[in-house]
Design a protein around this motif. Structure first.
Motif, PDB file in Angstrom:
ATOM      1  N   LEU A 237       8.299  -5.310   4.073  1.00 41.46           N
ATOM      2  CA  LEU A 237       7.895  -4.175   3.256  1.00 41.46           C
ATOM      3  C   LEU A 237       8.073  -4.471   1.772  1.00 41.46           C
ATOM      4  CD1 LEU A 237       9.254  -1.141   5.328  1.00 41.46           C
ATOM      5  CD2 LEU A 237       7.008  -2.241   5.406  1.00 41.46           C
ATOM      6  N   SER A 238       9.123  -5.207   1.433  1.00 44.21           N
ATOM      7  CA  SER A 238       9.321  -5.609   0.039  1.00 44.21           C
ATOM      8  C   SER A 238       8.217  -6.563  -0.405  1.00 44.21           C
ATOM      9  CB  SER A 238      10.692  -6.275  -0.125  1.00 44.21           C
ATOM     10  OG  SER A 238      11.737  -5.365   0.163  1.00 44.21           O
ATOM     11  N   GLN A 239       7.835  -7.482   0.485  1.00 42.35           N
ATOM     12  CA  GLN A 239       6.757  -8.412   0.151  1.00 42.35           C
ATOM     13  C   GLN A 239       5.417  -7.689   0.044  1.00 42.35           C
ATOM     14  OE1 GLN A 239       7.477 -10.959   3.478  1.00 42.35           O
ATOM     15  NE2 GLN A 239       8.812 -12.363   2.328  1.00 42.35           N
ATOM     16  N   LEU A 240       5.216  -6.684   0.905  1.00 40.60           N
ATOM     17  CA  LEU A 240       4.000  -5.891   0.827  1.00 40.60           C
ATOM     18  C   LEU A 240       3.932  -5.144  -0.500  1.00 40.60           C
ATOM     19  CD1 LEU A 240       1.461  -4.706   2.191  1.00 40.60           C
ATOM     20  CD2 LEU A 240       2.915  -2.945   3.171  1.00 40.60           C
ATOM     21  N   ALA A 241       5.053  -4.573  -0.930  1.00 38.59           N
ATOM     22  CA  ALA A 241       5.095  -3.872  -2.216  1.00 38.59           C
ATOM     23  C   ALA A 241       4.746  -4.825  -3.355  1.00 38.59           C
ATOM     24  CB  ALA A 241       6.474  -3.256  -2.429  1.00 38.59           C
ATOM     25  N   GLU A 242       5.273  -6.031  -3.298  1.00 37.35           N
ATOM     26  CA  GLU A 242       4.962  -7.013  -4.335  1.00 37.35           C
ATOM     27  C   GLU A 242       3.481  -7.374  -4.320  1.00 37.35           C
ATOM     28  OE1 GLU A 242       6.242 -11.548  -5.717  1.00 37.35           O
ATOM     29  OE2 GLU A 242       7.472 -10.455  -4.252  1.00 37.35           O
ATOM     30  N   GLY A 243       2.916  -7.519  -3.122  1.00 35.68           N
ATOM     31  CA  GLY A 243       1.497  -7.826  -3.009  1.00 35.68           C
ATOM     32  C   GLY A 243       0.628  -6.711  -3.565  1.00 35.68           C
ATOM     33  N   ARG A 275       9.197   0.564  -4.549  1.00 37.31           N
ATOM     34  CA  ARG A 275       9.261  -0.822  -5.003  1.00 37.31           C
ATOM     35  C   ARG A 275       7.959  -1.316  -5.637  1.00 37.31           C
ATOM     36  NH1 ARG A 275      12.750   0.546  -1.633  1.00 37.31           N
ATOM     37  NH2 ARG A 275      14.769  -0.485  -1.405  1.00 37.31           N
ATOM     38  N   LEU A 276       7.056  -0.406  -5.919  1.00 34.50           N
ATOM     39  CA  LEU A 276       5.780  -0.803  -6.510  1.00 34.50           C
ATOM     40  C   LEU A 276       5.874  -1.107  -7.994  1.00 34.50           C
ATOM     41  CD1 LEU A 276       3.193   1.586  -4.814  1.00 34.50           C
ATOM     42  CD2 LEU A 276       3.501  -0.864  -4.427  1.00 34.50           C
TER      43      LEU A 276
END
Length: 402
Positions: A237-243, A275-276
């Motif tokens: 989910l953190s990586q998705l937010a970064e993406g 986290r966006l």
């Protein structure tokens, strides 16, 4: 004119829990049975086994009984002309050991009463405990019709000793779900007005919000996002937010979170939203859809997207059925299996999701949506047609019995 024959069917599945995907399965089966019944002159009367019978009755306008009250279940089956088990991932032990005994027990109860039993587009497995395999095989051998939603499920059943010819591979029922006609049910003017009001307030809520149109005044393309909790560390989910944040640097979009299962998916969505970063300062908007009562409300949400990024299987199926370009994040083989049927592969997994790849693929699909749609048009059209096959086979069986 000959009066239609009335047949009562009990439907067993993960119903009444208000999981949008499973409710969409139920609605899809109900619509398919109704349509095939009308075509064949058979009036299908469904009785749904639900954890919340009152809600199911109100939402779908059908009879329902409590799935955990065995006396009510037994009475419903006794007074029926047959039992449908499915769809969804009912016979699996990944989420616990209770599902397989429960769903097999319901089928077995119907068989003891001499009722026809039908398995409707189920996803079978994983079945990690060997003791369940002979039980599944024994119950399925007595079923009058078996369909599964992917070749892997059929292969698993064959490994348990079922003959390949006894198992039909069909698409997930939700591929056949359609948007309601304008002005009725889930798509009524009142429902749309209420939804738009909630959407506006969601966009302007707290740190979410931002522009809803670009500098020229055109509406921002909507990127639907369906997430769930899976890894305890929440790394995916953190990586998705970064993406998503990287995507907003490349293109102004409206990121619209679509929770399919409350409260968990709502909490997972807000985890990502937190986290966006400062995406709204880059001309992007962020919002989250409210809880929906009816699966077709969520289907309409997905239909309005220019791109869908999803972990939930049915978010991806919704997107495909509405010809919305999609990116799947896999946490379970069922995601890979569905994506394979439409000629796609996951953009990443719950264990490994590269934010740069997610952003690049998202930007590409936003620019080349027509190419994506044209390239998959025939596959998607075929899946929609095939999604009605189990209902047709079941209605034909009932009609042949008089």
């Amino acid at each position: 004119m000959v009066a239609a024959t009335t047949k009562t069917l009990v439907l067993s599945g993960y119903y009444g829990f208000r999981n949008s995907g499973d409710e969409a399965v139920l609605k899809s089966i109900l619509l398919a049975l109704e349509e095939e019944g009308l075509t064949s002159g058979v009036d299908i009367k469904p009785v749904v086994l639900s954890i919340d019978p009152e809600w199911t009755r109100r939402t779908y306008g059908v009879e329902a009984v409590h799935r955990m009250k065995i006396g009510e279940v037994r009475k419903a089956i006794k007074n029926s002309d047959g039992l449908i088990s499915g769809g969804g991932s009912l016979l699996q032990d990944a989420t616990g050991i209770k599902s397989i005994p429960y769903y097999l027990g319901v089928i077995k109860m119907a068989q003891w009463m001499g009722k026809p039993t039908f398995v409707y587009a189920q996803g079978i497995g994983p079945v990690k405990r060997k003791l369940f395999r002979p039980l599944i095989a024994a119950v399925f051998r007595r079923c009058d019709y078996i369909s599964v939603r992917d070749a892997e499920s059929a292969s698993l059943l064959r490994s348990m000793g079922l003959r390949g010819g006894d198992v039909q591979v069909v698409p997930d029922p939700v591929m056949g779900l359609i948007l309601p006609e304008s002005g009725s049910g889930a798509d009524s003017p009142a429902a749309r007005a209420s939804d738009e009001s909630e959407r506006v307030s969601a966009v302007t809520e707290g740190q979410t919000g931002g522009a809803s149109a670009d500098s020229s005044g055109a509406a921002l393309p909507i990127v639907g996002v369906s997430v769930r909790f899976w890894n305890p560390q929440r790394t995916e989910l953190s990586q998705l937010a970064e993406g998503l944040s990287l995507l907003c640097r490349r293109k102004s979009v409206h990121i619209r979170f679509l929770p399919f299962h409350f409260p968990g998916d709502d909490e997972a969505s807000r985890f990502v939203m937190d986290r966006l970063g400062n995406v709204t300062e880059r001309g992007c908007a962020v919002s989250i859809a409210p809880e929906t009562e009816h699966p077709q409300d969520m289907l309409r949400e997905v239909s309005e997207c220019s791109l869908l990024i999803g972990m939930r299987l049915h978010s991806l199926i919704y997107a495909a059925s509405q010809n919305v370009p999609l990116l799947g994040v896999s946490y379970d083989p069922k995601i890979d299996q569905f994506l394979g049927r439409i000629g796609s592969v996951p953009v990443g997994t719950a264990e490994e999701l590269d934010p740069r790849i997610l952003a690049a693929e998202g930007e590409r699909l936003l620019q080349e949506g027509d190419v994506w749609r044209k390239g998959r048009a025939s596959q998607i059209a075929g899946l929609k047609r095939e999604a009605r096959v189990p209902a047709r086979r079941i209605v034909e069986f009932l009609r042949s019995k008089g």
